[in-house]
Write a protein that holds these residues in place. Structure first.
Motif, mmCIF file in Angstrom:
data_model
loop_
_atom_site.group_PDB
_atom_site.id
_atom_site.type_symbol
_atom_site.label_atom_id
_atom_site.label_comp_id
_atom_site.label_asym_id
_atom_site.label_seq_id
_atom_site.Cartn_x
_atom_site.Cartn_y
_atom_site.Cartn_z
ATOM 1 N N THR A 38 0.837 -1.195 0.000
ATOM 2 C CA THR A 38 0.000 0.000 0.000
ATOM 3 C C THR A 38 0.876 1.250 0.000
ATOM 4 O O THR A 38 2.103 1.177 0.189
ATOM 5 N N ALA A 39 0.240 2.386 -0.207
ATOM 6 C CA ALA A 39 0.974 3.653 -0.175
ATOM 7 C C ALA A 39 1.617 3.870 1.196
ATOM 8 O O ALA A 39 2.747 4.367 1.298
ATOM 9 N N LEU A 40 0.905 3.483 2.258
ATOM 10 C CA LEU A 40 1.452 3.613 3.616
ATOM 11 C C LEU A 40 2.710 2.771 3.774
ATOM 12 O O LEU A 40 3.701 3.233 4.356
ATOM 13 N N GLN A 41 2.676 1.551 3.272
ATOM 14 C CA GLN A 41 3.830 0.672 3.411
ATOM 15 C C GLN A 41 5.014 1.166 2.589
ATOM 16 O O GLN A 41 6.169 1.107 3.046
ATOM 17 N N LYS A 42 4.754 1.644 1.383
ATOM 18 C CA LYS A 42 5.844 2.197 0.557
ATOM 19 C C LYS A 42 6.475 3.382 1.269
ATOM 20 O O LYS A 42 7.706 3.503 1.336
ATOM 21 N N LEU A 43 5.638 4.279 1.788
ATOM 22 C CA LEU A 43 6.148 5.443 2.509
ATOM 23 C C LEU A 43 6.941 5.019 3.737
ATOM 24 O O LEU A 43 8.006 5.587 4.030
ATOM 25 N N SER A 44 6.458 4.002 4.447
ATOM 26 C CA SER A 44 7.128 3.530 5.664
ATOM 27 C C SER A 44 8.480 2.915 5.345
ATOM 28 O O SER A 44 9.456 3.118 6.082
ATOM 29 N N ILE A 45 8.568 2.154 4.248
ATOM 30 C CA ILE A 45 9.845 1.558 3.843
ATOM 31 C C ILE A 45 10.859 2.644 3.520
ATOM 32 O O ILE A 45 12.012 2.609 3.973
#
Length: 320
Positions: free
Chosen positions: A123-130
């Motif tokens: 998700t966008a959240l996971q990409k941002l978190s990585i």
């Protein structure tokens, strides 16, 4: 997967990061008494001995009949052989800080490879978190006055390839865990690593006429303790637990935990080496931790069923 299995996977992922974080201290101590290749040979000798004991006494049963062994050979080519070889020679042409920065990009490379080969979506959240976690590591090194010298392309390329091989290992291991147990993969990985580095070490000493120096490091108690930690705990335990974690959660989620090792190494350096902890250490560590938590926010990652291993599809349904 039941909730206990999922919780155990996350606990082991954090444990891996803690062990790897402390491994930098022990590797530094070991290298004061032995050459890099010899240290790797002893490291994997200890790890293979540790993984062989429960097998020899029948506590663990291995079954490779009818399974694609060539894939395990490819896995071992990536890790431990490819990763450690490329990293060792890369650090001869670059600084440890450059290695740390490039290694921090492993979660991004893993995310891309997992998307291509395992069809794992994020998700966008996971990409941002990585990216936040990667930035946290890079921030610490850059604020220390370190950076990447692009004029030194040999070291840069070798270190990047080491990052690529580790990411490839995470993705391939995730796939192989549909067929093999974590112990079966760990046994062959560590065994191949030991045989490979033993051959390289013996060949190097024979060519230079220094075979008598092969056992010299064993005269140091510090070297022996360091090797036991690096081999038994930092290689055997982490290989087994990493393979277990990869059987429970996606490769992209697992890989981001590697950046927690930077937080641990900073803390370990402060406690044992009396190194200073500055504001940028704290800020970078917070960014890493937030990134790891965001990447592993449960219930957000939707993986196509065709990408799941047998038995893992229902696991995810229960976990979400």
């Amino acid at each position: 997967m039941n909730q206990n299995g999922l919780k155990l996977a996350y606990v082991l992922a954090v444990l891996n990061a803690v062990i790897i974080g402390f491994s930098f201290l022990f590797a530094k101590m070991a290298l004061e008494h032995g050459q890099p290749v010899d240290t790797l040979m002893y490291r994997f000798a200890a790890s293979f001995a540790a993984v062989s004991i429960p097998v020899m006494f029948g506590r663990v049963r291995l079954n490779y009949r009818g399974k694609p062994l060539y894939k395990i050979l490819l896995l071992a080519t990536m890790y431990p052989f490819g990763f450690f070889t490329l990293q060792t020679f890369g650090l001869q042409h670059a600084t440890s800080s450059e290695g740390g920065i490039l290694y921090a990009f492993t979660p991004i490379v893993t995310m891309l490879l997992a998307f291509v080969f395992l069809k794992e979506s994020t998700t966008a959240l996971q990409k941002l978190s990585i990216f936040l976690s990667v930035f946290g590591v890079a921030f610490i090194f850059i604020m220390k006055g370190s950076g990447i010298d692009l004029s030194n392309m040999t070291g840069f390329l070798l270190l990047f390839l080491s990052t690529l091989t580790f990411a490839g290992y995470s993705v391939l291991a995730r796939s192989l865990l549909r067929t093999y147990t974590p112990m079966e993969i760990s046994f062959l990985m560590l065994g191949i690593g030991f045989v490979t580095f033993l051959a390289i070490s013996l060949t190097g000493h024979a060519a230079s006429g220094t075979l008598d120096q092969l056992f010299a490091p064993l005269a140091s108690g510090t070297f022996i303790v360091s090797i036991l930690y690096l081999g038994v705990i930092s290689s055997f335990v982490t290989a087994l637990t990493a393979n277990y974690v990869l059987s429970k959660i996606e490769a992209s989620r697992m890989s981001v935990f590697s950046n927690l090792a930077t937080v641990v190494s900073v803390a370990a350096g402060s406690i044992f080496l009396k190194e200073d902890i500055t504001v940028y250490h704290i800020i970078g560590s917070i960014l890493i931790i937030i990134g790891v938590m965001g990447t592993n926010y449960r219930g957000q990652n939707k993986i196509p069923k065709k990408a799941a291993a047998p038995g893992l599809q229902s696991d995810r349904a229960e976990a979400q």
